[in-house]
Design a protein around this motif. Sequence first.
Motif, short mmCIF file in Angstrom:
data_model
loop_
_atom_site.label_atom_id
_atom_site.label_comp_id
_atom_site.label_asym_id
_atom_site.label_seq_id
_atom_site.Cartn_x
_atom_site.Cartn_y
_atom_site.Cartn_z
N SER A 10 22.84 -27.80 -1.88
CA SER A 10 23.55 -27.49 -3.07
C SER A 10 22.32 -27.29 -3.84
O SER A 10 20.73 -26.46 -2.79
CB SER A 10 23.10 -28.94 -4.12
OG SER A 10 21.91 -29.68 -4.45
N GLU A 32 25.00 -23.09 -13.04
CA GLU A 32 26.13 -24.99 -12.70
C GLU A 32 25.34 -24.71 -11.19
O GLU A 32 24.54 -23.60 -10.43
CB GLU A 32 26.78 -24.44 -12.02
CG GLU A 32 28.35 -23.61 -12.77
CD GLU A 32 29.58 -23.19 -12.31
OE1 GLU A 32 30.23 -23.80 -13.86
OE2 GLU A 32 29.77 -23.33 -11.92
N VAL A 34 26.10 -26.10 -7.13
CA VAL A 34 26.90 -26.28 -6.35
C VAL A 34 26.34 -27.11 -4.95
O VAL A 34 25.19 -26.54 -4.72
CB VAL A 34 27.73 -24.64 -6.03
CG1 VAL A 34 28.58 -24.62 -8.31
CG2 VAL A 34 26.80 -23.58 -5.86
N ASP A 35 27.42 -27.13 -4.45
CA ASP A 35 27.33 -27.78 -2.83
C ASP A 35 27.22 -26.09 -1.99
O ASP A 35 27.03 -25.86 -2.38
CB ASP A 35 27.82 -28.69 -2.69
CG ASP A 35 28.17 -29.66 -2.76
OD1 ASP A 35 26.86 -30.42 -3.80
OD2 ASP A 35 29.24 -30.77 -3.33
#
Length: 339
Positions: A10, A32, A34-35
């Motif tokens: 991530s 954010e 995120v993967d």
Amino acid sequence: MPVTSSTPTSTRQVVLASRPKGEPTPDDFRVETVDLPELADGEILVRTTVMSVDPYMRGRMDDRDSYVAPFAVDGPLDGGAVGEVIASRSDAVSVGQHVVHGLGWREHAVLPAARVRVVDTDAAPASAYLGVLGMTGLTAYAGLTAVAEMKEGDVVFVSGAAGAVGSVVGQVAKALGASKVIGSAGSAEKVARLRELGFDEAFSYRDKPVRESLREAAPDGIDVYFDNVGGDHLEAAIGSLNLFGRVAMCGAIAQYNSTEPTPGPRNLAIAIGRNLTLRGFIVGHYEHLAAEYRERATQWLADGQLQADEPFRDGLDAAPQAFIDLLGGANTGKMLVRL
């Protein structure tokens, strides 16, 4: 190289939370987690070490047609960055190499190896490949040589001269044989720095009307104007350009945050009688000059004819404010964010 247990799965990225109304605010951005996708054949995973914030990004935050697609609300921002390859499924790019890529505003990027350029961070700092040896420098060089067709002996005026592009423009113009280089900036401190960089004349546009300061700096007129600002600077330059003068229109930062249409120069008709050329350009159309520029710039750096100011902010969380400060003129030279 396949992904291993030590490879991150991530990452963090900055997204556009909302389209700015006028000047951007921190609320227009969001960080954010995120993967990261698994690498496909031919792809690499890059850990970004330094990224760029640039004025053109403001235009991409608006939902309007331009030479590059707008950023999507709730989508990640992007831009120039340099990083280290930490995983690779490409024969062309190996783990441990450093690359320039276009997926800044995030701590890690997965992208095809064909979309990066390997750089030597032993020969020059990673940051240089985003600034004086990268798009910034090429913009200055292409604008002067290919767009404005600068000749030895020309008098050159540069607006936004203390910024990333403008500061390189002035120094390159001197290296190419300009008889006089004039720069405008927004503070006495920036004016002093321009003189240290070799500008023959420099003035603050806050002191008096630009047309007056330019006339005092160039009583016999100018031959080339490199425009980073637009507005009153472009109008003043048109009034001072000599016969067959040329303008390289690179940017118009004076109107980037405008919420209403901005008027054009009131004296544009002067261009007719003086046979002026006003030509806009995008640096992406001049990639064929990149190798030539890097060779010359490397020598200019070694000779001390070219210097690069690099104000840094640290951490991905600092990137939005760095961008906001850039638009407000807080930088001298190339604004960068270290990750």
